[in-house]
Design a protein around this motif. Sequence first.
Motif, PDB file in Angstrom:
ATOM      1  N   LYS A  28      -4.413  11.841  -7.350  1.00  0.00           N
ATOM      2  CA  LYS A  28      -4.733  11.704  -5.922  1.00  0.00           C
ATOM      3  C   LYS A  28      -6.232  11.834  -5.637  1.00  0.00           C
ATOM      4  O   LYS A  28      -6.659  11.597  -4.511  1.00  0.00           O
ATOM      5  CB  LYS A  28      -3.938  12.710  -5.110  1.00  0.00           C
ATOM      6  N   GLN A  29      -7.025  12.156  -6.629  1.00  0.00           N
ATOM      7  CA  GLN A  29      -8.473  12.272  -6.464  1.00  0.00           C
ATOM      8  C   GLN A  29      -9.222  11.053  -7.014  1.00  0.00           C
ATOM      9  O   GLN A  29     -10.440  11.069  -7.122  1.00  0.00           O
ATOM     10  CB  GLN A  29      -8.979  13.541  -7.157  1.00  0.00           C
ATOM     11  N   ASN A  30      -8.500   9.989  -7.321  1.00  0.00           N
ATOM     12  CA  ASN A  30      -9.078   8.799  -7.941  1.00  0.00           C
ATOM     13  C   ASN A  30      -9.615   7.857  -6.865  1.00  0.00           C
ATOM     14  O   ASN A  30      -8.869   7.059  -6.288  1.00  0.00           O
ATOM     15  CB  ASN A  30      -8.018   8.109  -8.804  1.00  0.00           C
ATOM     16  N   ALA A  31     -10.901   7.935  -6.598  1.00  0.00           N
ATOM     17  CA  ALA A  31     -11.518   7.114  -5.549  1.00  0.00           C
ATOM     18  C   ALA A  31     -11.360   5.624  -5.836  1.00  0.00           C
ATOM     19  O   ALA A  31     -11.105   4.827  -4.928  1.00  0.00           O
ATOM     20  CB  ALA A  31     -12.997   7.464  -5.408  1.00  0.00           C
ATOM     21  N   LYS A  32     -11.489   5.239  -7.088  1.00  0.00           N
ATOM     22  CA  LYS A  32     -11.375   3.826  -7.435  1.00  0.00           C
ATOM     23  C   LYS A  32      -9.968   3.302  -7.156  1.00  0.00           C
ATOM     24  O   LYS A  32      -9.793   2.161  -6.736  1.00  0.00           O
ATOM     25  CB  LYS A  32     -11.741   3.588  -8.895  1.00  0.00           C
ATOM     26  N   ALA A  33      -8.952   4.123  -7.353  1.00  0.00           N
ATOM     27  CA  ALA A  33      -7.580   3.700  -7.053  1.00  0.00           C
ATOM     28  C   ALA A  33      -7.415   3.458  -5.552  1.00  0.00           C
ATOM     29  O   ALA A  33      -6.764   2.490  -5.147  1.00  0.00           O
ATOM     30  CB  ALA A  33      -6.589   4.746  -7.548  1.00  0.00           C
ATOM     31  N   TYR A  34      -8.015   4.309  -4.739  1.00  0.00           N
ATOM     32  CA  TYR A  34      -7.965   4.089  -3.293  1.00  0.00           C
ATOM     33  C   TYR A  34      -8.730   2.818  -2.909  1.00  0.00           C
ATOM     34  O   TYR A  34      -8.307   2.074  -2.024  1.00  0.00           O
ATOM     35  CB  TYR A  34      -8.528   5.291  -2.526  1.00  0.00           C
ATOM     36  N   PHE A  35      -9.833   2.559  -3.592  1.00  0.00           N
ATOM     37  CA  PHE A  35     -10.575   1.322  -3.358  1.00  0.00           C
ATOM     38  C   PHE A  35      -9.715   0.113  -3.709  1.00  0.00           C
ATOM     39  O   PHE A  35      -9.670  -0.870  -2.969  1.00  0.00           O
ATOM     40  CB  PHE A  35     -11.873   1.323  -4.174  1.00  0.00           C
ATOM     41  N   ARG A  36      -9.044   0.176  -4.843  1.00  0.00           N
ATOM     42  CA  ARG A  36      -8.159  -0.938  -5.250  1.00  0.00           C
ATOM     43  C   ARG A  36      -7.017  -1.111  -4.253  1.00  0.00           C
ATOM     44  O   ARG A  36      -6.629  -2.235  -3.927  1.00  0.00           O
ATOM     45  CB  ARG A  36      -7.609  -0.699  -6.647  1.00  0.00           C
ATOM     46  N   LEU A  37      -6.472  -0.001  -3.763  1.00  0.00           N
ATOM     47  CA  LEU A  37      -5.417  -0.079  -2.755  1.00  0.00           C
ATOM     48  C   LEU A  37      -5.953  -0.725  -1.480  1.00  0.00           C
ATOM     49  O   LEU A  37      -5.297  -1.574  -0.888  1.00  0.00           O
ATOM     50  CB  LEU A  37      -4.862   1.311  -2.458  1.00  0.00           C
ATOM     51  N   ALA A  38      -7.143  -0.321  -1.070  1.00  0.00           N
ATOM     52  CA  ALA A  38      -7.751  -0.892   0.139  1.00  0.00           C
ATOM     53  C   ALA A  38      -7.952  -2.394  -0.005  1.00  0.00           C
ATOM     54  O   ALA A  38      -7.672  -3.168   0.927  1.00  0.00           O
ATOM     55  CB  ALA A  38      -9.078  -0.199   0.421  1.00  0.00           C
ATOM     56  N   THR A  39      -8.409  -2.815  -1.166  1.00  0.00           N
ATOM     57  CA  THR A  39      -8.628  -4.237  -1.418  1.00  0.00           C
ATOM     58  C   THR A  39      -7.312  -5.007  -1.366  1.00  0.00           C
ATOM     59  O   THR A  39      -7.230  -6.086  -0.770  1.00  0.00           O
ATOM     60  CB  THR A  39      -9.311  -4.427  -2.785  1.00  0.00           C
ATOM     61  N   ALA A  40      -6.286  -4.451  -1.969  1.00  0.00           N
ATOM     62  CA  ALA A  40      -4.972  -5.100  -1.950  1.00  0.00           C
ATOM     63  C   ALA A  40      -4.420  -5.182  -0.531  1.00  0.00           C
ATOM     64  O   ALA A  40      -3.915  -6.231  -0.117  1.00  0.00           O
ATOM     65  CB  ALA A  40      -4.003  -4.343  -2.858  1.00  0.00           C
ATOM     66  N   CYS A  41      -4.520  -4.098   0.203  1.00  0.00           N
ATOM     67  CA  CYS A  41      -4.029  -4.095   1.584  1.00  0.00           C
ATOM     68  C   CYS A  41      -4.791  -5.101   2.441  1.00  0.00           C
ATOM     69  O   CYS A  41      -4.208  -5.779   3.295  1.00  0.00           O
ATOM     70  CB  CYS A  41      -4.136  -2.699   2.187  1.00  0.00           C
ATOM     71  N   PHE A  42      -6.084  -5.215   2.217  1.00  0.00           N
ATOM     72  CA  PHE A  42      -6.876  -6.195   2.954  1.00  0.00           C
ATOM     73  C   PHE A  42      -6.354  -7.601   2.660  1.00  0.00           C
ATOM     74  O   PHE A  42      -6.186  -8.415   3.572  1.00  0.00           O
ATOM     75  CB  PHE A  42      -8.356  -6.081   2.584  1.00  0.00           C
ATOM     76  N   GLY A  43      -6.086  -7.888   1.395  1.00  0.00           N
ATOM     77  CA  GLY A  43      -5.539  -9.189   1.018  1.00  0.00           C
ATOM     78  C   GLY A  43      -4.186  -9.461   1.641  1.00  0.00           C
ATOM     79  O   GLY A  43      -3.832 -10.616   1.904  1.00  0.00           O
ATOM     80  N   LEU A  44      -3.420  -8.401   1.888  1.00  0.00           N
ATOM     81  CA  LEU A  44      -2.103  -8.522   2.528  1.00  0.00           C
ATOM     82  C   LEU A  44      -2.199  -8.498   4.059  1.00  0.00           C
ATOM     83  O   LEU A  44      -1.185  -8.486   4.733  1.00  0.00           O
ATOM     84  CB  LEU A  44      -1.190  -7.390   2.047  1.00  0.00           C
ATOM     85  N   LYS A  45      -3.428  -8.446   4.569  1.00  0.00           N
ATOM     86  CA  LYS A  45      -3.689  -8.376   6.014  1.00  0.00           C
ATOM     87  C   LYS A  45      -3.153  -7.093   6.649  1.00  0.00           C
ATOM     88  O   LYS A  45      -2.812  -7.046   7.802  1.00  0.00           O
ATOM     89  CB  LYS A  45      -3.171  -9.616   6.734  1.00  0.00           C
TER      90      LYS A  45
END
Length: 85
Positions: A28-45
């Motif tokens: 839960k402290q993995n900043a890069k994983a949150y970044f990847r999640l944010a990128t994926a969510c952005f792609g999903l609108k």
Amino acid sequence: VSRSATFSQIYEFSLAETDALSAIFFDKQNAKAYFRLATACFGLKKYFDSWRSFGMAAQLDLNNQMYRDMLKATEEMALSQIISQ
């Protein structure tokens, strides 16, 4: 986390989202994983989820300017998505 990035690069945002969520589950402290999640969510609108995930990434890695820039860039889209619901 790298697999999530690869999925995003080939526009498989649902798979990228799932992979990022798995990485966050284990660390839960993995900043890069949150970044990847944010990128994926952005792609999903899913702009609110994207904004929230960029915020977590920025909070976990205070020295990463890109995370803060993306947080600001998605803020307006997230707010307009909330208002339209």
